[in-house]
Design a protein around this motif. Structure first.
Motif, PDB file in Angstrom:
ATOM      1  N   ASP A 168      -0.268   7.335  -5.087  1.00  0.00           N
ATOM      2  CA  ASP A 168      -1.161   6.377  -4.426  1.00  0.00           C
ATOM      3  C   ASP A 168      -1.200   5.113  -5.273  1.00  0.00           C
ATOM      4  N   THR A 212       0.847  -1.186   0.000  1.00  0.00           N
ATOM      5  CA  THR A 212       0.000   0.000   0.000  1.00  0.00           C
ATOM      6  C   THR A 212       0.887   1.242   0.000  1.00  0.00           C
ATOM      7  N   VAL A 213       0.640   2.127  -0.955  1.00  0.00           N
ATOM      8  CA  VAL A 213       1.363   3.396  -1.047  1.00  0.00           C
ATOM      9  C   VAL A 213       0.317   4.517  -1.011  1.00  0.00           C
ATOM     10  N   ARG A 214       0.495   5.463  -0.096  1.00  0.00           N
ATOM     11  CA  ARG A 214      -0.479   6.538   0.049  1.00  0.00           C
ATOM     12  C   ARG A 214       0.217   7.900   0.137  1.00  0.00           C
ATOM     13  N   ALA A 215      -0.189   8.804  -0.755  1.00  0.00           N
ATOM     14  CA  ALA A 215       0.272  10.208  -0.748  1.00  0.00           C
ATOM     15  C   ALA A 215       1.793  10.298  -0.619  1.00  0.00           C
ATOM     16  N   GLY A 262       3.104  12.732  -4.582  1.00  0.00           N
ATOM     17  CA  GLY A 262       1.763  12.302  -4.208  1.00  0.00           C
ATOM     18  C   GLY A 262       1.302  11.033  -4.883  1.00  0.00           C
ATOM     19  N   GLY A 315       4.057  10.891   3.386  1.00  0.00           N
ATOM     20  CA  GLY A 315       3.244   9.789   2.901  1.00  0.00           C
ATOM     21  C   GLY A 315       3.584   8.492   3.602  1.00  0.00           C
ATOM     22  N   GLU A 316       3.013   7.415   3.100  1.00  0.00           N
ATOM     23  CA  GLU A 316       3.117   6.130   3.795  1.00  0.00           C
ATOM     24  C   GLU A 316       3.319   4.995   2.804  1.00  0.00           C
ATOM     25  N   SER A 352      -7.562   4.109 -13.938  1.00  0.00           N
ATOM     26  CA  SER A 352      -7.236   5.401 -13.340  1.00  0.00           C
ATOM     27  C   SER A 352      -6.399   6.213 -14.320  1.00  0.00           C
ATOM     28  N   ASP A 389      -1.698   0.476  -5.025  1.00  0.00           N
ATOM     29  CA  ASP A 389      -1.842  -0.798  -4.327  1.00  0.00           C
ATOM     30  C   ASP A 389      -1.270  -1.909  -5.202  1.00  0.00           C
ATOM     31  N   ARG A 447       4.767  11.425 -11.011  1.00  0.00           N
ATOM     32  CA  ARG A 447       3.341  11.215 -10.798  1.00  0.00           C
ATOM     33  C   ARG A 447       2.856  10.003 -11.580  1.00  0.00           C
TER      34      ARG A 447
END
Length: 661
Positions: A368, A346-349, A366, A403-404, A645, A370, A562
């Motif tokens: 995001d 999981t990658v977020r922001a 930024g 981010g995470e 996406s 999965d 991005r």
């Protein structure tokens, strides 16, 4: 009348025959591609044409005649003025071809002065003219830049300009697009395509060495195939791709993946390239040949004309033409590994910012994303897009700015966490020989992750044997050092090392980029089999969209840090939605489309620098369908009802060109 005539040329390195009795001609305006696996003698031949070989190489016989001048007999002082004026050279790596301390302008000026242009103003004018002719923007600014201040595409075009600056009759190019992104390759191909076309370069001859058969199909008028130092086939390009006449040429052609074929439907070449230090007594290809006769084991076939402007060196040409021995059958179309649906990564922001000369450089902006268990997610995009930074952040090798990232719920950067402590992630990198310690035998290199885990000696020995068998090498290779391995063998050892700790996730960073097409096919097939057998999850970083189609289940396209598109593989190749994705796919040099039939979207210029990201959509300065809103507003990554996406204000507005699947 021939521009270049090579007759019975033989080159040796000590007792090793690198080039053997090679004869061919290049006419004015002709574009000749020389292809073959590593070690076939392609580069040695290209360097020998202008006597640029190292001192320990010996010319055992033969002649090279350029424009009626026998170069083989010329003393060095008479040969030197012909280099650059009669024949220009373009090498594979522009960084090592340029002096890093000097500007592009001084390189061009030096070459022009060496060939008689004494007036500095005229040298500058000629340098500007040749830079414009190779498509470099703002050449006045580029004259004062050093090589490291230029992008990869600019450096390569600058090197081509250097080769053309003294208006030679012949241009020799050794793998001139290997290190370039597919969009920059398309620009270089457009430039080379002007050779032989009506205009100022109509009589310029081109000899191009490449392992990219798609580039050769789209660019060249004739193909020369080399194996074990000799020419085994010489053919007009369309006839070659329609029906090769030598078994090796046919095998090389069949081993090249095609977007028009079902995934997995390629024939790999059995065995390994012959050892030039231990050649068999007959045909060098006989041990790997599906068409061999008894005579092939004892008598090397001569290169003879077979009509239609073709030559081949084979005792069984009729059987090859008739296809009477098909060789190994192509594998059935491959099915995707069934994913469990559980999210592993999981990658977020996610952002990653570096500082350079008091400026902030956003390598990731930024992100995001999965990644589910059992799938293969491919990261694609040009150099500088952030692919490797994202992969290294997921591996925990790079700390994010914000981010995470979570792998199986764990922070990969936490050395005390389960993922790092138990080595649940491993990586396979682009250069297999650079990934292995040259002082460690294969067994020790493969066992190193197990040593870190505290595994006992007997268990390590058993595990090493198991994973070497799993990658189809066997334990007999365990006592060798990396320098004793071929490129394909070394990459399989790197994969075995990654498997040793029984990981959940393997990050594959360009694992086939440095390999011949025949070895690429083996490695991709191996990775598919291992994933099916072991339930592995892959993050596959690549700029090779053909390899991506063969291995990936889902594709994420990156541009300037991005994500601009994320889609299932089949949907992506049927019709990408982002204009950048369309440009990437259309720029592929196609093997399965005749030259001139495939339309390409050639993007203008190079990707902007991360130091100077354009406002609005970062892609808008190069986008063929950009509108006013694109110049001011950054499009968000939005997901449609089909699960695709895209970060674009007008997704789907740029269709794929004709003949692009």
């Amino acid at each position: 009348m021939s521009l270049l005539s090579v007759r019975d040329l033989s080159i040796t390195y000590g007792d090793v025959r690198a080039v053997a009795n090679v004869s061919f001609d290049v006419a004015p305006g002709e574009r000749v591609g020389i292809v073959g696996e590593s070690g076939s003698g392609k580069t040695t031949l290209a360097l020998a044409l202008m006597r640029l070989l190292p001192p320990w190489a010996g010319q055992e016989g033969g002649t090279v005649t350029l424009d009626g001048i026998n170069l083989s007999d010329l003393p060095e002082q008479r040969l030197r003025p012909l280099r650059g004026s009669r024949a220009g050279m373009v090498f594979q790596d522009p960084l090592t071809s340029f002096d890093p301390l000097r500007t592009l302008g001084s390189h061009l000026s030096e070459g022009l002065r060496a060939h008689g242009e004494r007036d500095s103003r005229r040298r500058r004018d000629r340098a500007l003219r040749v830079l414009r002719s190779v498509g470099l923007p703002a050449p006045e600014q580029l004259l004062g830049r050093r090589p490291h201040e230029l992008s990869g595409g600019m450096r390569q075009r600058g090197l081509i300009a250097l080769g053309l600056s003294n208006e030679p009759r012949l241009l020799i190019a050794d793998e001139p697009t290997t290190a370039l992104d597919v969009t920059i390759q398309a620009q270089i191909m457009e430039l080379f395509a002007s050779i032989g076309a009506p205009g100022p370069r109509a009589d310029l001859g081109l000899v191009i060495v490449s392992h990219n058969l798609g580039l050769v199909r789209q660019l060249c008028t004739r193909v020369i195939v080399m194996y074990a130092g000799g020419i085994v086939e010489d053919s007009p390009v369309e006839e070659f791709f329609a029906a090769p006449r030598h078994p090796y040429a046919k095998a090389l052609n069949d081993a090249t993946p095609r977007l028009s074929l079902p995934r997995g439907e390629v024939r790999s070449i059995p065995g390994h390239a012959v050892d030039l230090a231990d050649l068999p007594p007959g045909c060098p290809f006989e041990p790997r040949c599906a068409y061999r006769l008894d005579i092939c084991a004892t008598t090397e076939p001569p290169l003879v004309a077979i009509g239609d402007g073709r030559r081949t060196a084979c005792h069984n040409v009729a059987a090859v033409a008739a296809g009477e021995a098909a060789g190994p059958a192509p594998a059935p179309p491959v099915a995707d590994t069934t994913t469990s649906g559980d999210v592993l990564v999981t990658v977020r922001a996610l952002t990653k910012t570096y500082r350079s000369a008091r400026r902030r450089v956003a390598a990731l902006a930024g992100v995001d994303l999965d990644l589910s268990t059992g799938e293969t997610l491919a990261l694609v995009g040009e150099s500088g897009s952030g692919k490797t930074t994202l992969a290294h952040t997921i591996l925990g090798l790079v700390a994010p700015t914000s981010g995470e990232v979570r792998v199986a719920g764990d922070d990969p950067a936490d050395r005390r966490g389960r993922v790092r402590r138990e080595q649940r992630m491993q990586a396979v990198f682009q250069d297999p020989h650079g990934s292995l310690d040259p002082r460690m035998r294969v067994a020790a290199a493969v066992a190193e992750p197990l040593v870190n885990l505290g595994t006992g000696r007997e268990e390590r020995r058993a595990r090493v044997a198991e994973v070497l068998d799993a990658v189809r090498l066997g334990s007999g290779i365990a006592d060798r050092y990396p320098h004793e391995l071929s490129g394909g063998q070394a990459q399989r050892v790197a994969i075995a090392r990654a498997l040793a700790a029984d990981p959940e996730l393997i990050v594959l960073d360009e694992p086939t980029a440095s390999l011949d097409v025949s070895i690429q096919t083996h490695v991709i097939s191996l990775l598919r089999d291992l994933q099916r057998e072991r339930g592995l999850t892959y993050l596959f970083v690549s700029h090779d969209l053909v390899a991506v189609r063969e291995l990936a289940t889902r594709i994420a396209v990156m541009y300037l840090g991005r994500l601009v598109e994320v889609a299932d593989r089949d949907a992506f190749f049927a019709q990408p939605l982002h204009p950048y994705s369309v440009a990437l796919l259309s720029a592929l040099p196609r093997v399965d489309v005749p030259a001139g039939r495939a339309e390409r979207i050639v993007l203008a210029g190079d990707p902007p620098s991360a130091l100077d990201v354009p406002p609005g959509c970062p892609f808008h300065p190069r986008c063929p369908v950009a509108q006013d809103i694109c110049r001011t507003a950054v499009p968000p990554l939005s997901t449609d009802a089909a699960g695709r996406s895209t970060a674009c204000h007008f997704p789907g507005s740029l269709p794929l060109p004709k003949d692009t699947p």
